[in-house]
Design a protein around this motif. Structure first.
Motif, short mmCIF file in Angstrom:
data_model
loop_
_atom_site.label_atom_id
_atom_site.label_comp_id
_atom_site.label_asym_id
_atom_site.label_seq_id
_atom_site.Cartn_x
_atom_site.Cartn_y
_atom_site.Cartn_z
N LEU A 102 58.54 -35.42 29.95
CA LEU A 102 59.19 -36.20 28.64
C LEU A 102 60.23 -36.93 29.25
O LEU A 102 60.39 -38.47 28.60
N TRP A 103 60.90 -36.66 30.48
CA TRP A 103 62.00 -37.47 31.04
C TRP A 103 61.49 -38.76 31.48
O TRP A 103 62.19 -39.80 31.93
N HIS A 104 60.16 -38.97 31.72
CA HIS A 104 59.51 -40.13 32.20
C HIS A 104 59.51 -41.31 31.02
O HIS A 104 59.32 -42.38 31.50
N PHE A 105 59.62 -40.73 29.70
CA PHE A 105 59.65 -41.72 28.52
C PHE A 105 61.16 -42.04 28.27
O PHE A 105 61.51 -43.00 27.75
N THR A 106 61.88 -40.67 28.13
CA THR A 106 63.31 -40.88 27.60
C THR A 106 64.03 -39.64 28.25
O THR A 106 63.91 -38.80 28.30
N GLU A 107 65.31 -40.02 28.01
CA GLU A 107 66.58 -39.22 28.18
C GLU A 107 66.32 -38.20 26.80
O GLU A 107 66.44 -38.58 25.96
N SER A 108 66.51 -37.06 27.26
CA SER A 108 66.41 -36.03 26.24
C SER A 108 67.50 -34.71 26.75
O SER A 108 66.87 -34.15 27.49
N SER A 109 68.44 -34.74 26.39
CA SER A 109 69.41 -33.68 26.92
C SER A 109 69.66 -32.44 25.86
O SER A 109 70.30 -31.50 26.45
N ALA A 110 69.02 -32.73 24.78
CA ALA A 110 69.16 -31.63 23.80
C ALA A 110 68.21 -30.24 24.24
O ALA A 110 67.24 -30.61 24.62
N PRO A 111 68.78 -29.19 24.05
CA PRO A 111 67.73 -27.95 24.29
C PRO A 111 66.69 -28.05 23.78
O PRO A 111 66.69 -28.46 22.59
N HIS A 112 65.49 -27.42 24.19
CA HIS A 112 64.07 -27.85 23.52
C HIS A 112 63.53 -26.54 23.61
O HIS A 112 63.81 -25.31 24.14
N THR A 113 62.53 -25.85 22.68
CA THR A 113 61.72 -24.87 22.59
C THR A 113 60.40 -25.48 23.08
O THR A 113 60.03 -27.07 23.18
N ALA A 114 59.12 -24.75 23.36
CA ALA A 114 57.95 -25.33 23.44
C ALA A 114 57.52 -26.06 22.25
O ALA A 114 56.83 -27.38 22.48
N GLY A 115 57.69 -25.84 21.12
CA GLY A 115 57.32 -26.76 20.03
C GLY A 115 57.90 -28.07 19.87
O GLY A 115 57.14 -28.91 19.49
N SER A 116 59.16 -28.07 20.12
CA SER A 116 60.01 -29.43 20.16
C SER A 116 59.53 -30.32 21.41
O SER A 116 59.32 -31.50 21.07
N LEU A 117 59.22 -29.62 22.50
CA LEU A 117 58.58 -30.63 23.74
C LEU A 117 57.24 -31.08 23.17
O LEU A 117 57.10 -32.43 23.44
N ARG A 118 56.15 -30.29 22.42
CA ARG A 118 55.12 -30.81 22.08
C ARG A 118 55.20 -32.02 21.38
O ARG A 118 54.68 -32.89 21.19
N LYS A 119 55.93 -31.89 20.04
CA LYS A 119 56.33 -32.75 19.26
C LYS A 119 56.70 -34.18 19.70
O LYS A 119 56.19 -35.10 19.59
N GLU A 120 57.77 -33.93 20.85
CA GLU A 120 58.21 -35.22 21.32
C GLU A 120 57.23 -35.93 22.14
O GLU A 120 57.02 -36.99 22.26
N LEU A 121 56.35 -35.01 22.90
CA LEU A 121 55.34 -35.82 24.02
C LEU A 121 54.30 -36.29 22.89
O LEU A 121 53.63 -37.41 23.45
#
Length: 151
Positions: free
Chosen positions: A70-89
Motif C-alpha cells: 500500500l505504501w507504494h501508492f499512498t501514505e497510510s498511517s492509520a492502524p489497519h486490519t486485514a480487511g481494511s488493507l484489502r479494501k485499500e489495495l
C-alpha cells in the motif's frame, strides 16, 4: 541488485523459520531472510526471540505485508486490519485476496514506501514487531540493492 531466490515458507512464522533453517543448512545461500506478518500468529514472538539469538534475519510487517505494498501508492498511517488493507489495495487495482500484484504496480515508488516505513517513529529494527502499521522491509530492500549502509 543482489540475485535472490524467493521461497514460500508456509505462512505461520514457526513454519517460515523451519523452512529458512532448512535452506540455510544446505549452504547455497549467502543470507536467508524471513518475511512474516503479525496477523494473529501465536508463535511470532517466540520466533523473533529465536532469530534474535541466532543468525536469522526477520522482516516483520504489521499487520500484514500488504501494508508495504500500500505504501507504494499512498501514505497510510492509520492502524489497519486485514480487511481494511484489502479494501485499500483494491482501490489500486488489486483483486481478491490481494496476493498478486497488478500489472501496473508502481515498483518505481519503492523509495516512497521506504520513506513512509521509516517515518513517524515506526520501528525499524529487524527481528522486532513494530506498531500497526509498520514494516521493516526497508532493510531487505537495502540488502537487495547492495547497500552497505542499510537504512
Amino acid at each position: 541488485m543482489v540475485p535472490c531466490t524467493v521461497q514460500r515458507g508456509g505462512g505461520e512464522p514457526s513454519r517460515v523459520l523451519a523452512k529458512a533453517r532448512a535452506l540455510a543448512a544446505k549452504g547455497d545461500y549467502e543470507a536467508v531472510w524471513l518475511v512474516v506478518d503479525v496477523d494473529d500468529h501465536a508463535t511470532l514472538d517466540t520466533v523473533l526471540r529465536q532469530c534474535d539469538a541466532g543468525s536469522e534475519t526477520v522482516v516483520v510487517s504489521n499487520p500484514q505485508f500488504e501494508v508495504w505494498l500500500l505504501w507504494h501508492f499512498t501514505e497510510s498511517s492509520a492502524p489497519h486490519t486485514a480487511g481494511s488493507l484489502r479494501k485499500e489495495l483494491r482501490r489500486h487495482g488489486f483483486v481478491g485476496a490481494c496476493k498478486h500484484l497488478p500489472t501496473d504496480f508502481p515498483f518505481g515508488h519503492v523509495e516512497d514506501a521506504v520513506a513512509i516505513a521509516t517515518s513517524r517513529s515506526r520501528s525499524t529494527d529487524l527481528n522486532t514487531r513494530g506498531p500497526n502499521p509498520s514494516s521493516t522491509m526497508p532493510h531487505l530492500v537495502a540488502a537487495l540493492q547492495g547497500s552497505a549502509d542499510g537504512i
